[in-house]
Motif scaffolding. Sequence first.
Motif, PDB file in Angstrom:
ATOM      1  N   ASP A  57       0.828  -1.208   0.000  1.00  0.00           N
ATOM      2  CA  ASP A  57       0.000   0.000   0.000  1.00  0.00           C
ATOM      3  C   ASP A  57       0.863   1.259   0.000  1.00  0.00           C
ATOM      4  O   ASP A  57       1.809   1.371   0.772  1.00  0.00           O
ATOM      5  CB  ASP A  57      -0.914  -0.016   1.230  1.00  0.00           C
ATOM      6  CG  ASP A  57      -1.765   1.240   1.304  1.00  0.00           C
ATOM      7  OD1 ASP A  57      -2.802   1.265   0.625  1.00  0.00           O
ATOM      8  OD2 ASP A  57      -1.358   2.180   2.017  1.00  0.00           O
ATOM      9  N   ASP A  58       0.538   2.177  -0.881  1.00  0.00           N
ATOM     10  CA  ASP A  58       1.350   3.380  -1.059  1.00  0.00           C
ATOM     11  C   ASP A  58       1.523   4.181   0.219  1.00  0.00           C
ATOM     12  O   ASP A  58       2.605   4.707   0.495  1.00  0.00           O
ATOM     13  CB  ASP A  58       0.714   4.282  -2.135  1.00  0.00           C
ATOM     14  CG  ASP A  58       1.054   3.783  -3.541  1.00  0.00           C
ATOM     15  OD1 ASP A  58       2.026   3.000  -3.652  1.00  0.00           O
ATOM     16  OD2 ASP A  58       0.354   4.163  -4.490  1.00  0.00           O
ATOM     17  N   ARG A  59       0.445   4.263   0.984  1.00  0.00           N
ATOM     18  CA  ARG A  59       0.529   5.065   2.209  1.00  0.00           C
ATOM     19  C   ARG A  59       1.415   4.373   3.250  1.00  0.00           C
ATOM     20  O   ARG A  59       2.221   5.000   3.927  1.00  0.00           O
ATOM     21  CB  ARG A  59      -0.879   5.290   2.771  1.00  0.00           C
ATOM     22  CG  ARG A  59      -0.993   6.471   3.710  1.00  0.00           C
ATOM     23  CD  ARG A  59      -2.458   6.807   3.969  1.00  0.00           C
ATOM     24  NE  ARG A  59      -3.219   5.613   4.305  1.00  0.00           N
ATOM     25  CZ  ARG A  59      -3.190   5.019   5.507  1.00  0.00           C
ATOM     26  NH1 ARG A  59      -2.432   5.512   6.462  1.00  0.00           N
ATOM     27  NH2 ARG A  59      -3.906   3.936   5.741  1.00  0.00           N
ATOM     28  N   VAL A  60       1.261   3.060   3.337  1.00  0.00           N
ATOM     29  CA  VAL A  60       2.121   2.284   4.231  1.00  0.00           C
ATOM     30  C   VAL A  60       3.579   2.423   3.811  1.00  0.00           C
ATOM     31  O   VAL A  60       4.473   2.642   4.639  1.00  0.00           O
ATOM     32  CB  VAL A  60       1.705   0.791   4.225  1.00  0.00           C
ATOM     33  CG1 VAL A  60       2.746  -0.067   4.942  1.00  0.00           C
ATOM     34  CG2 VAL A  60       0.339   0.622   4.859  1.00  0.00           C
TER      35      VAL A  60
ATOM     36  N   GLY B  77       5.012   4.781   2.070  1.00  0.00           N
ATOM     37  CA  GLY B  77       5.523   6.125   2.334  1.00  0.00           C
ATOM     38  C   GLY B  77       5.905   6.297   3.787  1.00  0.00           C
ATOM     39  O   GLY B  77       6.938   6.893   4.108  1.00  0.00           O
ATOM     40  N   THR B  78       5.085   5.748   4.664  1.00  0.00           N
ATOM     41  CA  THR B  78       5.377   5.843   6.095  1.00  0.00           C
ATOM     42  C   THR B  78       6.625   5.036   6.454  1.00  0.00           C
ATOM     43  O   THR B  78       7.484   5.497   7.213  1.00  0.00           O
ATOM     44  CB  THR B  78       4.182   5.345   6.925  1.00  0.00           C
ATOM     45  OG1 THR B  78       3.012   6.066   6.537  1.00  0.00           O
ATOM     46  CG2 THR B  78       4.435   5.532   8.409  1.00  0.00           C
TER      47      THR B  78
ATOM     48  N   ARG C 197       9.772   6.954   8.084  1.00  0.00           N
ATOM     49  CA  ARG C 197      10.115   6.625   9.472  1.00  0.00           C
ATOM     50  C   ARG C 197      11.469   5.924   9.585  1.00  0.00           C
ATOM     51  O   ARG C 197      12.250   6.207  10.486  1.00  0.00           O
ATOM     52  CB  ARG C 197       9.042   5.721  10.075  1.00  0.00           C
ATOM     53  CG  ARG C 197       7.659   6.342  10.145  1.00  0.00           C
ATOM     54  CD  ARG C 197       7.493   7.147  11.425  1.00  0.00           C
ATOM     55  NE  ARG C 197       6.115   7.612  11.555  1.00  0.00           N
ATOM     56  CZ  ARG C 197       5.132   6.887  12.080  1.00  0.00           C
ATOM     57  NH1 ARG C 197       5.387   5.669  12.538  1.00  0.00           N
ATOM     58  NH2 ARG C 197       3.909   7.363  12.147  1.00  0.00           N
TER      59      ARG C 197
ATOM     60  N   ILE D  79       2.581   0.492  12.199  1.00  0.00           N
ATOM     61  CA  ILE D  79       2.170  -0.081  10.910  1.00  0.00           C
ATOM     62  C   ILE D  79       2.778  -1.458  10.685  1.00  0.00           C
ATOM     63  O   ILE D  79       2.715  -2.005   9.589  1.00  0.00           O
ATOM     64  CB  ILE D  79       2.541   0.848   9.739  1.00  0.00           C
ATOM     65  CG1 ILE D  79       4.039   1.163   9.772  1.00  0.00           C
ATOM     66  CG2 ILE D  79       1.719   2.122   9.773  1.00  0.00           C
ATOM     67  CD1 ILE D  79       4.486   1.960   8.556  1.00  0.00           C
TER      68      ILE D  79
END
Length: 299
Positions: free
Chosen positions: A7-10, A12-13, A17, A216
């Motif tokens: 997932d793109d948002r995952v 990116g995080t 991080r 996450i």
Amino acid sequence: MSEARIDDRVLGTLHARILDWFSEHARDLPWRSATASAWEIFLSEVMSQQTPVARVEPIWREWISRWPTPFALADAPAGEAVRHWGRLGYPRRALRLHEAARAMVARHDGQVPTSYEDLLALPGVGEYTAAAVASFAHGDPQVVIDTNIRRVLVRAVEGRALPAPSLTARERAVAAAAMPSDREQANAWNAAVMELGALVCTARAPRCGDCPVLEICAWQRAGCPPDDGPARRGQAWHGTDRQVRGRILQLLRDTPSPVARDHLDTVWPQDPVKVDRCLAGLVEDGLVEPVEAGYSLPA
DNA sequence: AAGTCGTGGTG
DNA sequence: TCACCAAGACT
């Protein structure tokens, strides 16, 4: 070619991080210095194979000062490489490093090759080391997969405690999908995930409280289920050929002149036949050379 | 493709 | 204490 999607948002995080964590917590290992040469990085990677990084540093410093270039090591007798390997373990690596240096002189103008393919062709260099040297020494963002990265990704992305015994196609796909697209970030990512696995996401007692991606992490969200794979086979040691080979080499390293066959029995007095077998294996491997007076490290 | 190959720290 | 494991490679 299998593909894996994260997932793109995952993703990116994870990138933000972990890269941020790395910028604060990276150990300042000498081969991470901005001025470290490709040869210095190459040496560090081979020395670090199956070896805790903390034990590598003193031997690495000794080698760098003694053999600052591939030319220098290529000019030395193979036995000197084995001697100065000390007790780092898996001494065939010293021999292969020596062969690799000679290959660099013969085929690459005395330089550490830059392409993944040329690196992979060197003795003692497998997938991991070729990718690591390409990325860390040459800024070529190959997908690096070591034991640390495998563990971090299998936990954070797949939600399992430990990776399978051998590298799977799925893991390669996940590792590739996890790489940042930016070249500089991708190289930093390789080092950062490895470092996270080494310092926080460890095999035995992970420090999840210190993890930058705790929220996450798929393994965390799954409630940290224990490893579901088959029990790992422990490495036997006492009385094995490995132990006896180690003692033979230690004796030869610590003795400047050749050692008589009879004297070698002192490393395992209860079984001269075992000593014979191990000696034959060491000669076969090129780690030991028979001479008139007995046995010595190779010339 | 499972076995072999060192050594020492550690939970 | 002792089994586990560490920036894998090779056959």
